[in-house]
Design a protein around this motif. Structure first.
Motif, PDB file in Angstrom:
ATOM      1  N   HIS A 213       0.832  -1.204   0.000  1.00  0.00           N
ATOM      2  CA  HIS A 213       0.000   0.000   0.000  1.00  0.00           C
ATOM      3  C   HIS A 213       0.869   1.258   0.000  1.00  0.00           C
ATOM      4  CE1 HIS A 213      -3.051   2.942   1.176  1.00  0.00           C
ATOM      5  NE2 HIS A 213      -3.956   2.036   0.878  1.00  0.00           N
ATOM      6  N   GLY A 214       0.466   2.246  -0.792  1.00  0.00           N
ATOM      7  CA  GLY A 214       1.257   3.464  -0.947  1.00  0.00           C
ATOM      8  C   GLY A 214       1.440   4.261   0.326  1.00  0.00           C
ATOM      9  N   ALA A 215       0.549   4.074   1.302  1.00  0.00           N
ATOM     10  CA  ALA A 215       0.656   4.832   2.548  1.00  0.00           C
ATOM     11  C   ALA A 215       1.912   4.474   3.337  1.00  0.00           C
ATOM     12  CB  ALA A 215      -0.574   4.579   3.418  1.00  0.00           C
ATOM     13  N   PHE A 216       2.499   3.311   3.045  1.00  0.00           N
ATOM     14  CA  PHE A 216       3.684   2.873   3.780  1.00  0.00           C
ATOM     15  C   PHE A 216       4.988   3.315   3.126  1.00  0.00           C
ATOM     16  CE2 PHE A 216       0.521  -0.607   4.689  1.00  0.00           C
ATOM     17  CZ  PHE A 216       0.268  -0.223   6.005  1.00  0.00           C
ATOM     18  N   VAL A 217       4.910   3.928   1.954  1.00  0.00           N
ATOM     19  CA  VAL A 217       6.118   4.379   1.258  1.00  0.00           C
ATOM     20  C   VAL A 217       6.747   5.537   2.028  1.00  0.00           C
ATOM     21  CG1 VAL A 217       7.049   5.383  -0.860  1.00  0.00           C
ATOM     22  CG2 VAL A 217       5.256   3.637  -0.987  1.00  0.00           C
ATOM     23  N   GLY A 218       8.023   5.435   2.344  1.00  0.00           N
ATOM     24  CA  GLY A 218       8.721   6.513   3.042  1.00  0.00           C
ATOM     25  C   GLY A 218       9.090   6.178   4.472  1.00  0.00           C
ATOM     26  N   LEU A 219       8.827   4.951   4.903  1.00  0.00           N
ATOM     27  CA  LEU A 219       9.134   4.560   6.280  1.00  0.00           C
ATOM     28  C   LEU A 219      10.543   3.998   6.442  1.00  0.00           C
ATOM     29  CD1 LEU A 219       5.715   2.910   7.195  1.00  0.00           C
ATOM     30  CD2 LEU A 219       6.692   4.946   8.280  1.00  0.00           C
ATOM     31  N   SER A 220      11.248   3.849   5.334  1.00  0.00           N
ATOM     32  CA  SER A 220      12.589   3.259   5.390  1.00  0.00           C
ATOM     33  C   SER A 220      13.602   4.157   6.097  1.00  0.00           C
ATOM     34  CB  SER A 220      13.088   2.957   3.968  1.00  0.00           C
ATOM     35  OG  SER A 220      12.270   1.978   3.361  1.00  0.00           O
ATOM     36  N   ASP A 221      13.262   5.421   6.278  1.00  0.00           N
ATOM     37  CA  ASP A 221      14.198   6.309   6.962  1.00  0.00           C
ATOM     38  C   ASP A 221      14.304   5.995   8.451  1.00  0.00           C
ATOM     39  OD1 ASP A 221      11.574   7.162   7.437  1.00  0.00           O
ATOM     40  OD2 ASP A 221      12.238   9.191   7.924  1.00  0.00           O
ATOM     41  N   ALA A 222      13.257   5.375   9.021  1.00  0.00           N
ATOM     42  CA  ALA A 222      13.244   5.099  10.458  1.00  0.00           C
ATOM     43  C   ALA A 222      13.227   3.614  10.791  1.00  0.00           C
ATOM     44  CB  ALA A 222      12.039   5.778  11.110  1.00  0.00           C
ATOM     45  N   TYR A 223      12.891   2.763   9.809  1.00  0.00           N
ATOM     46  CA  TYR A 223      12.724   1.338  10.081  1.00  0.00           C
ATOM     47  C   TYR A 223      13.425   0.486   9.018  1.00  0.00           C
ATOM     48  CZ  TYR A 223       8.959   3.423  12.802  1.00  0.00           C
ATOM     49  OH  TYR A 223       8.248   4.208  13.667  1.00  0.00           O
ATOM     50  N   ASN A 224      13.674  -0.764   9.380  1.00  0.00           N
ATOM     51  CA  ASN A 224      14.090  -1.754   8.386  1.00  0.00           C
ATOM     52  C   ASN A 224      12.808  -2.245   7.722  1.00  0.00           C
ATOM     53  OD1 ASN A 224      16.872  -1.646   9.197  1.00  0.00           O
ATOM     54  ND2 ASN A 224      16.332  -2.900  10.980  1.00  0.00           N
ATOM     55  N   HIS A 225      12.387  -1.532   6.715  1.00  0.00           N
ATOM     56  CA  HIS A 225      11.063  -1.714   6.125  1.00  0.00           C
ATOM     57  C   HIS A 225      11.074  -2.765   5.020  1.00  0.00           C
ATOM     58  CE1 HIS A 225       7.347   0.268   4.044  1.00  0.00           C
ATOM     59  NE2 HIS A 225       7.045  -0.865   4.655  1.00  0.00           N
ATOM     60  N   HIS A 226      10.235  -3.786   5.185  1.00  0.00           N
ATOM     61  CA  HIS A 226      10.098  -4.837   4.187  1.00  0.00           C
ATOM     62  C   HIS A 226       8.637  -4.882   3.739  1.00  0.00           C
ATOM     63  CE1 HIS A 226      14.080  -6.365   5.378  1.00  0.00           C
ATOM     64  NE2 HIS A 226      13.683  -6.119   6.618  1.00  0.00           N
ATOM     65  N   ARG A 227       8.420  -5.033   2.424  1.00  0.00           N
ATOM     66  CA  ARG A 227       7.071  -5.026   1.875  1.00  0.00           C
ATOM     67  C   ARG A 227       6.823  -6.302   1.077  1.00  0.00           C
ATOM     68  NH1 ARG A 227       6.457   0.194  -1.551  1.00  0.00           N
ATOM     69  NH2 ARG A 227       4.234   0.034  -1.032  1.00  0.00           N
ATOM     70  N   VAL A 228       5.637  -6.898   1.281  1.00  0.00           N
ATOM     71  CA  VAL A 228       5.237  -8.039   0.459  1.00  0.00           C
ATOM     72  C   VAL A 228       4.182  -7.551  -0.528  1.00  0.00           C
ATOM     73  CG1 VAL A 228       5.803  -9.863   2.079  1.00  0.00           C
ATOM     74  CG2 VAL A 228       3.603  -8.728   2.279  1.00  0.00           C
ATOM     75  N   ASN A 229       4.284  -8.029  -1.740  1.00  0.00           N
ATOM     76  CA  ASN A 229       3.421  -7.552  -2.822  1.00  0.00           C
ATOM     77  C   ASN A 229       2.216  -8.477  -2.985  1.00  0.00           C
ATOM     78  OD1 ASN A 229       2.313  -6.379  -5.059  1.00  0.00           O
ATOM     79  ND2 ASN A 229       4.187  -6.380  -6.274  1.00  0.00           N
ATOM     80  N   HIS A 230       1.151  -8.192  -2.282  1.00  0.00           N
ATOM     81  CA  HIS A 230      -0.046  -9.040  -2.348  1.00  0.00           C
ATOM     82  C   HIS A 230      -0.678  -9.041  -3.729  1.00  0.00           C
ATOM     83  CE1 HIS A 230      -0.751  -8.799   2.304  1.00  0.00           C
ATOM     84  NE2 HIS A 230       0.287  -9.542   1.964  1.00  0.00           N
ATOM     85  N   SER A 231      -0.644  -7.883  -4.397  1.00  0.00           N
ATOM     86  CA  SER A 231      -1.277  -7.793  -5.709  1.00  0.00           C
ATOM     87  C   SER A 231      -0.600  -8.678  -6.745  1.00  0.00           C
ATOM     88  CB  SER A 231      -1.281  -6.333  -6.198  1.00  0.00           C
ATOM     89  OG  SER A 231       0.042  -5.844  -6.310  1.00  0.00           O
ATOM     90  N   ALA A 232       0.650  -9.044  -6.475  1.00  0.00           N
ATOM     91  CA  ALA A 232       1.383  -9.933  -7.384  1.00  0.00           C
ATOM     92  C   ALA A 232       1.360 -11.373  -6.899  1.00  0.00           C
ATOM     93  CB  ALA A 232       2.826  -9.454  -7.519  1.00  0.00           C
ATOM     94  N   GLY A 233       0.530 -11.645  -5.886  1.00  0.00           N
ATOM     95  CA  GLY A 233       0.404 -13.002  -5.373  1.00  0.00           C
ATOM     96  C   GLY A 233       1.467 -13.393  -4.369  1.00  0.00           C
ATOM     97  N   GLU A 234       2.221 -12.420  -3.868  1.00  0.00           N
ATOM     98  CA  GLU A 234       3.266 -12.715  -2.885  1.00  0.00           C
ATOM     99  C   GLU A 234       2.717 -12.488  -1.470  1.00  0.00           C
ATOM    100  OE1 GLU A 234       7.904 -11.517  -2.197  1.00  0.00           O
ATOM    101  OE2 GLU A 234       6.454  -9.880  -2.370  1.00  0.00           O
ATOM    102  N   TYR A 235       2.835 -13.491  -0.620  1.00  0.00           N
ATOM    103  CA  TYR A 235       2.341 -13.368   0.750  1.00  0.00           C
ATOM    104  C   TYR A 235       3.414 -13.663   1.794  1.00  0.00           C
ATOM    105  CZ  TYR A 235      -2.211 -12.923  -1.368  1.00  0.00           C
ATOM    106  OH  TYR A 235      -3.264 -12.464  -2.118  1.00  0.00           O
ATOM    107  N   VAL A 236       4.402 -14.463   1.443  1.00  0.00           N
ATOM    108  CA  VAL A 236       5.504 -14.774   2.354  1.00  0.00           C
ATOM    109  C   VAL A 236       6.800 -14.793   1.566  1.00  0.00           C
ATOM    110  CG1 VAL A 236       6.481 -16.422   3.988  1.00  0.00           C
ATOM    111  CG2 VAL A 236       4.004 -16.219   3.795  1.00  0.00           C
ATOM    112  N   ARG A 237       7.843 -14.188   2.149  1.00  0.00           N
ATOM    113  CA  ARG A 237       9.156 -14.220   1.517  1.00  0.00           C
ATOM    114  C   ARG A 237      10.188 -14.620   2.571  1.00  0.00           C
ATOM    115  NH1 ARG A 237      10.994  -8.714   0.269  1.00  0.00           N
ATOM    116  NH2 ARG A 237       8.912  -8.597  -0.655  1.00  0.00           N
TER     117      ARG A 237
END
Length: 309
Positions: A213-237
């Motif tokens: 979700h676009g609302a989470f873009v920009g959090l990498s400055d404070a966190y070790n931010h990892h994103r899973v792409n649900h729209s592409a069928g990815e749920y676990v990495r």
């Protein structure tokens, strides 16, 4: 009062009813919890308290006001026996999907209106608990929408459109793996609204798991931010990068709405979220311990007028 009342211990509802056989025992139990550090006046907080022979009435040695153990709590002015309140607390804290006011009314012998007010008083007590420790370690964050489907609404209530959030309330949740849960409504799912809540609740440097979700873009400055792409069928990495925990929380809450309450007013949505969150965070302790935990945080008063305002 010759001696300090002892707090009863119980693990099942039958044990609680046996340990609390009458109203005086319920009062003594609550007094042992609320006054564990000594009696105090709910009006001026003085510790100069005198106890009358009825074992239910007390008087302040400073402000001279009389009171019962219920004054200054959610039980104030309630005609429902404290023993019935304890049964209601057991039901709302032990059932994973809560309890409907219609069912509670039948279980303890009150009207549905009274049961509805009781459950909201208990939710009011639940929300008074403050969270001071920021979430840390691996934290999952996810957004969802709460509200009925368009096809199930009356024609005059339909807002049109097929987007997921149309006519619904946006909520945000953060779950520390093997730790606490935080949930609440948000006015929208803009990056500013969502990230403000996350930064207020999650410790800088934590491992943050979200979806795309676009609302989470920009959090990498404070966190070790990892994103899973649900729209592409990815749920676990890599077995660890996922948001399955917080998504399971939303599934549980939505089942609570559908199976127990059937409908929630947006006005009271945060109260129901708070109830579910409190129950989730205390899931590892015993049933009786949860009852006593809620009894320990019943300070404060909620009037029917304030609830309906």
């Amino acid at each position: 009062m010759s001696k300090k009342p002892a707090m009863q211990q119980f693990d099942t509802i039958l044990q609680m009813m046996a340990a609390i056989p009458d109203e005086q025992t319920a009062i003594d139990h609550f007094r042992a919890i609320r006054w564990k550090n000594g009696a105090f006046c709910p009006h001026c907080m003085s510790t100069r308290v005198y106890h009358f022979s009825d074992n239910r009435t007390h008087k302040c040695g400073d402000c001279r006001k009389r009171f019962s153990i219920k004054v200054g709590t959610i039980f104030e002015d309630s005609k429902i026996p404290l023993r019935s309140w304890m049964l209601a607390i057991w039901l709302i804290t032990s059932h994973k999907k809560g309890i409907a006011s219609t069912q509670l009314a039948k279980d303890i012998g009150v009207t549905q209106k009274t049961a509805w007010f009781m459950t909201h008083r208990l939710r009011y007590a639940i929300k008074t608990q403050s969270f001071n420790r920021p979430l840390d370690g691996i934290v999952e964050a996810d957004e969802t929408f709460i509200g009925g489907k368009e096809k199930n609404k009356h024609a005059h209530q339909r807002t049109g459109g097929k987007q997921g959030g149309k006519g619904k309330v946006a909520v945000l949740g953060m779950l520390e793996r093997d730790g606490e849960l935080r949930t609440g409504t948000t006015p929208n799912l803009s990056a500013k609204a969502v990230q403000t809540v996350i930064r207020d609740n999650v410790k800088s440097g934590a491992n943050l798991m979200t979806d795309e979700h676009g609302a989470f873009v920009g959090l990498s400055d404070a966190y070790n931010h990892h994103r899973v792409n649900h729209s592409a069928g990815e749920y676990v990495r890599h077995y660890i990068l996922h948001t399955n925990g917080i998504e399971s929380v939303w599934a549980l809450f939505k089942r609570q709405i559908i199976g127990t309450h059937h409908f929630l007013s947006p006005k009271h949505l945060n109260a129901y979220l708070g109830e579910m969150t409190w129950r989730f965070n205390l899931r590892s302790i015993g049933e009786g311990d949860r009852v006593n935990a809620l009894l320990a945080q019943t300070a404060g008063r909620l009037t029917y007028k304030a609830l309906k305002a």
